[in-house]
Motif scaffolding. Structure first.
Motif, PDB file in Angstrom:
ATOM      1  N   ARG A 176       0.868  -1.185   0.000  1.00 26.91           N
ATOM      2  CA  ARG A 176       0.000   0.000   0.000  1.00 26.91           C
ATOM      3  C   ARG A 176       0.896   1.224   0.000  1.00 26.91           C
ATOM      4  O   ARG A 176       1.798   1.344   0.816  1.00 26.91           O
ATOM      5  CB  ARG A 176      -0.908   0.052   1.238  1.00 26.91           C
ATOM      6  CG  ARG A 176      -1.974  -1.003   1.290  1.00 26.91           C
ATOM      7  CD  ARG A 176      -2.810  -0.848   2.563  1.00 26.91           C
ATOM      8  NE  ARG A 176      -3.869   0.147   2.433  1.00 26.91           N
ATOM      9  CZ  ARG A 176      -3.909   1.293   3.077  1.00 26.91           C
ATOM     10  NH1 ARG A 176      -2.924   1.642   3.896  1.00 26.91           N
ATOM     11  NH2 ARG A 176      -4.919   2.139   2.927  1.00 26.91           N
TER      12      ARG A 176
ATOM     13  N   LYS B  88       0.897   5.658  -0.739  1.00 27.64           N
ATOM     14  CA  LYS B  88       0.160   6.888  -1.001  1.00 27.64           C
ATOM     15  C   LYS B  88       0.753   7.577  -2.226  1.00 27.64           C
ATOM     16  O   LYS B  88       1.967   7.755  -2.330  1.00 27.64           O
ATOM     17  CB  LYS B  88       0.212   7.823   0.207  1.00 27.64           C
ATOM     18  CG  LYS B  88      -0.555   7.305   1.412  1.00 27.64           C
ATOM     19  CD  LYS B  88      -0.573   8.311   2.551  1.00 27.64           C
ATOM     20  CE  LYS B  88      -1.393   7.801   3.730  1.00 27.64           C
ATOM     21  NZ  LYS B  88      -1.457   8.776   4.842  1.00 27.64           N
TER      22      LYS B  88
ATOM     23  N   LYS C 265      -2.860  11.814  -7.225  1.00 27.75           N
ATOM     24  CA  LYS C 265      -3.550  11.657  -8.507  1.00 27.75           C
ATOM     25  C   LYS C 265      -4.492  12.835  -8.682  1.00 27.75           C
ATOM     26  O   LYS C 265      -5.410  13.033  -7.891  1.00 27.75           O
ATOM     27  CB  LYS C 265      -4.332  10.338  -8.532  1.00 27.75           C
ATOM     28  CG  LYS C 265      -5.098  10.088  -9.829  1.00 27.75           C
ATOM     29  CD  LYS C 265      -5.803   8.738  -9.781  1.00 27.75           C
ATOM     30  CE  LYS C 265      -6.698   8.517 -10.990  1.00 27.75           C
ATOM     31  NZ  LYS C 265      -5.929   8.526 -12.253  1.00 27.75           N
TER      32      LYS C 265
ATOM     33  N   LYS D 165      -2.712   3.557  -3.316  1.00 30.57           N
ATOM     34  CA  LYS D 165      -2.635   2.579  -4.399  1.00 30.57           C
ATOM     35  C   LYS D 165      -2.169   1.238  -3.842  1.00 30.57           C
ATOM     36  O   LYS D 165      -1.236   1.174  -3.040  1.00 30.57           O
ATOM     37  CB  LYS D 165      -1.661   3.069  -5.473  1.00 30.57           C
ATOM     38  CG  LYS D 165      -1.575   2.155  -6.691  1.00 30.57           C
ATOM     39  CD  LYS D 165      -0.616   2.725  -7.711  1.00 30.57           C
ATOM     40  CE  LYS D 165      -0.503   1.829  -8.942  1.00 30.57           C
ATOM     41  NZ  LYS D 165       0.453   2.383  -9.938  1.00 30.57           N
ATOM     42  N   THR D 166      -2.814   0.175  -4.254  1.00 33.97           N
ATOM     43  CA  THR D 166      -2.437  -1.171  -3.808  1.00 33.97           C
ATOM     44  C   THR D 166      -2.843  -2.161  -4.888  1.00 33.97           C
ATOM     45  O   THR D 166      -3.131  -1.781  -6.025  1.00 33.97           O
ATOM     46  CB  THR D 166      -3.095  -1.500  -2.452  1.00 33.97           C
ATOM     47  OG1 THR D 166      -2.620  -2.754  -1.983  1.00 33.97           O
ATOM     48  CG2 THR D 166      -4.605  -1.544  -2.564  1.00 33.97           C
ATOM     49  N   GLY D 167      -2.889  -3.443  -4.563  1.00 26.38           N
ATOM     50  CA  GLY D 167      -3.270  -4.441  -5.543  1.00 26.38           C
ATOM     51  C   GLY D 167      -2.857  -5.826  -5.101  1.00 26.38           C
ATOM     52  O   GLY D 167      -2.457  -6.056  -3.951  1.00 26.38           O
TER      53      GLY D 167
ATOM     54  N   HIS E  70      -3.714  -3.542 -10.208  1.00 25.36           N
ATOM     55  CA  HIS E  70      -3.363  -2.334  -9.458  1.00 25.36           C
ATOM     56  C   HIS E  70      -4.626  -1.476  -9.375  1.00 25.36           C
ATOM     57  O   HIS E  70      -5.318  -1.285 -10.375  1.00 25.36           O
ATOM     58  CB  HIS E  70      -2.266  -1.545 -10.180  1.00 25.36           C
ATOM     59  CG  HIS E  70      -1.001  -2.322 -10.419  1.00 25.36           C
ATOM     60  ND1 HIS E  70       0.021  -2.383  -9.506  1.00 25.36           N
ATOM     61  CD2 HIS E  70      -0.611  -3.090 -11.483  1.00 25.36           C
ATOM     62  CE1 HIS E  70       1.000  -3.130  -9.991  1.00 25.36           C
ATOM     63  NE2 HIS E  70       0.635  -3.578 -11.189  1.00 25.36           N
ATOM     64  N   TYR E  71      -4.911  -0.952  -8.197  1.00 26.39           N
ATOM     65  CA  TYR E  71      -6.108  -0.121  -8.065  1.00 26.39           C
ATOM     66  C   TYR E  71      -5.942   0.876  -6.916  1.00 26.39           C
ATOM     67  O   TYR E  71      -5.072   0.726  -6.053  1.00 26.39           O
ATOM     68  CB  TYR E  71      -7.356  -0.976  -7.834  1.00 26.39           C
ATOM     69  CG  TYR E  71      -7.264  -1.941  -6.670  1.00 26.39           C
ATOM     70  CD1 TYR E  71      -7.562  -1.546  -5.367  1.00 26.39           C
ATOM     71  CD2 TYR E  71      -6.889  -3.264  -6.875  1.00 26.39           C
ATOM     72  CE1 TYR E  71      -7.481  -2.430  -4.311  1.00 26.39           C
ATOM     73  CE2 TYR E  71      -6.808  -4.161  -5.826  1.00 26.39           C
ATOM     74  CZ  TYR E  71      -7.108  -3.743  -4.550  1.00 26.39           C
ATOM     75  OH  TYR E  71      -7.012  -4.626  -3.490  1.00 26.39           O
ATOM     76  N   PHE E  72      -6.782   1.902  -6.962  1.00 19.90           N
ATOM     77  CA  PHE E  72      -6.814   2.903  -5.900  1.00 19.90           C
ATOM     78  C   PHE E  72      -7.972   2.576  -4.962  1.00 19.90           C
ATOM     79  O   PHE E  72      -9.077   2.254  -5.416  1.00 19.90           O
ATOM     80  CB  PHE E  72      -7.013   4.318  -6.477  1.00 19.90           C
ATOM     81  CG  PHE E  72      -5.872   4.787  -7.319  1.00 19.90           C
ATOM     82  CD1 PHE E  72      -4.698   5.217  -6.733  1.00 19.90           C
ATOM     83  CD2 PHE E  72      -5.963   4.796  -8.708  1.00 19.90           C
ATOM     84  CE1 PHE E  72      -3.634   5.658  -7.512  1.00 19.90           C
ATOM     85  CE2 PHE E  72      -4.915   5.227  -9.497  1.00 19.90           C
ATOM     86  CZ  PHE E  72      -3.741   5.660  -8.897  1.00 19.90           C
ATOM     87  N   GLU E  73      -7.716   2.650  -3.679  1.00 19.66           N
ATOM     88  CA  GLU E  73      -8.773   2.413  -2.702  1.00 19.66           C
ATOM     89  C   GLU E  73      -9.790   3.547  -2.749  1.00 19.66           C
ATOM     90  O   GLU E  73      -9.438   4.706  -2.911  1.00 19.66           O
ATOM     91  CB  GLU E  73      -8.195   2.297  -1.295  1.00 19.66           C
ATOM     92  CG  GLU E  73      -7.333   1.053  -1.093  1.00 19.66           C
ATOM     93  CD  GLU E  73      -6.783   0.968   0.316  1.00 19.66           C
ATOM     94  OE1 GLU E  73      -6.977   1.936   1.087  1.00 19.66           O
ATOM     95  OE2 GLU E  73      -6.170  -0.052   0.658  1.00 19.66           O
TER      96      GLU E  73
ATOM     97  N   ASN F 191      -6.735   0.734 -11.730  1.00 18.87           N
ATOM     98  CA  ASN F 191      -5.715   1.578 -12.349  1.00 18.87           C
ATOM     99  C   ASN F 191      -5.006   0.857 -13.490  1.00 18.87           C
ATOM    100  O   ASN F 191      -4.735   1.443 -14.533  1.00 18.87           O
ATOM    101  CB  ASN F 191      -4.707   2.031 -11.295  1.00 18.87           C
ATOM    102  CG  ASN F 191      -3.529   2.774 -11.889  1.00 18.87           C
ATOM    103  OD1 ASN F 191      -2.411   2.276 -11.886  1.00 18.87           O
ATOM    104  ND2 ASN F 191      -3.773   3.965 -12.415  1.00 18.87           N
TER     105      ASN F 191
END
Length: 419
Positions: A174, A176, A179, A186-188, A211-214, A223
């Motif tokens: 995770r 920061k 954007k 951002k995590t995944g 990959h995606y943003f919480e 993402n």
């Protein structure tokens, strides 16, 4: 002559009230239509909306915003601690997964303690001694309705997936990031598919990374999706089929029939899963079909991560699928109860209408049937899992527990010929 004294009358003067106070008393009370004000202003200009409110209301709004900021801080703390907890237990799960992979591959045999008191019964199936658990992962995938339908799993994939030895999930860090001027997390996760040597492709490991943003309420803003390029062996590509098509050109000199040539076309296959949609090419104005394809792909990934990998043996035996069916039946039962209530209300309304009418009415038409079949279950978030909304609909459920090459799918498929 004495001077005459004149007495001036005393006049009491009442001071006029302060002008502001008078206005406050005489002014009519104004009811602020917050909805109208909000609608009249652009949604992005919330500060203009707030400034249009009375000062006392503005103070309360500012106080609520301060409370919201404190809530966001606690929510971020919760997400971070939840992530650390997942990482902690993910490490503890690894020895169990290693043991499971060994039993599936047949490189280790379980002890009596491993079997927890269960004794194997004599099998009625003839044949030589079997090594490991054949087609373990294929049957587990096939028995999962969501993965089976959304991943384009085909009968022609059965033999290739029979070489699948293990599936693991690796959590990504995770972090920061900024954007569009906003701080986001951002995590995944990465899905790792390990294969034995096989006649279909040269890769021994295929991966799929998300990959995606919480987002709020455990949603996710996808993402990027990445998949391994499969190095297919000659004539073994399961994602395409050869179709004979007539050429626009005529045949040989003096011939009357058009030439026929073999053309390669895509066909249904689970292995499309490793060629995900390009998120960068799907804009906000993209058609619904492209967005649903992206969302369906992400749901499959979440289903692997939170459901199939942790409980693979229950999917192999079909026990997990039965739990899903029980939950679906409960939901359908609630819907049926609602429909019954609606029917009762309709009947009561009809009775009231008949009493009010003096002339006899004609027969009442039949009640329309129920709507279209409900969409399939979405991928559950599991332990803090994220998923996009809304969820696309799925087709019907195929058979469970079918042997490779005999998967009970809802419709007959056109056989996917290898190129």
């Amino acid at each position: 002559m004495a001077e005459e004294q004149t007495t001036k009358p005393v006049v009491e003067v009442t001071p006029e009230p302060v002008q502001e106070a008078s206005k406050a008393q005489d002014a009519p009370k104004v009811a602020f239509d917050f909805a109208a004000i909000s609608k009249a202003l652009p949604p992005s200009e919330g500060d203009i909306f707030v400034s249009s409110l009375p000062a006392s209301v503005q103070r309360r709004v500012f106080a609520l915003k301060s409370l919201q900021a404190k809530y966001a801080e606690l929510d971020e703390q919760f997400r971070e601690e939840l992530y650390q907890l997942e990482m902690k237990y993910s490490t503890k799960h690894e020895p169990l997964y290693e043991r499971r992979a060994a039993f599936v591959a047949g490189s280790a045999e379980p002890t009596d303690e491993d079997c927890a008191g269960h004794k194997a019964e004599a099998s009625a199936l003839p044949g030589a001694e079997v090594k490991g658990i054949p087609n373990f992962w294929y049957n587990a995938i096939h028995n999962n309705e969501l993965i089976q339908n959304l991943s384009q799993l085909a009968d022609s994939d059965a033999e290739a997936l029979g070489y699948l030895k293990d599936i693991r999930c690796e959590l990504l860090p995770r972090e920061k990031v900024t954007k569009e001027g906003k701080t986001m997390v951002k995590t995944g996760f990465k899905l790792i598919f390990t294969f034995a040597e096989n006649p279909y492709f040269a890769n021994d490991v295929l991966t799929k990374t998300y990959h995606y943003f919480e987002q709020d309420e455990m949603d996710a803003l996808i993402n990027q999706c990445e998949g391994t390029t499969i190095n297919w062996k000659s004539g073994k590509n399961l994602t395409v089929k050869m179709v004979k098509k007539q050429s626009k050109r005529r045949g040989g000199r003096g011939g009357s029939k058009p030439a026929v040539k073999a053309v390669e076309e895509p066909c249904e296959s689970f292995f499309h899963f490793f060629s995900p949609p390009n998120v960068a090419e799907i804009g906000e104005d993209e058609d619904d079909e492209a967005m649903e394809e992206l969302e369906a792909d992400f749901q499959v990934g979440i289903e692997f991560k939170d459901k199939l990998i942790p409980k693979a043996i229950d999917w192999f035996t079909g026990d997990a699928a039965e739990e899903y069916e029980d939950e679906d039946e409960d939901e359908d039962g609630d819907d049926d109860d609602d429909d019954d209530d609606d029917d009762d209300d309709d009947d009561d309304d009809d009775d009231d209408e008949e009493e009010e009418e003096e002339a006899p009415r004609g027969g009442r038409g039949g009640r329309g049937g129920r709507g279209a079949p409900r969409g399939g279950r979405g991928a559950a978030g599991g332990r803090g899992g994220q998923q996009p909304q809304p969820q696309p609909q799925r087709g019907g459920r195929g058979g469970r527990g079918g042997a490779p090459g005999q998967a009970g799918r809802g419709q007959n498929q056109e056989e996917c010929k290898q190129q």
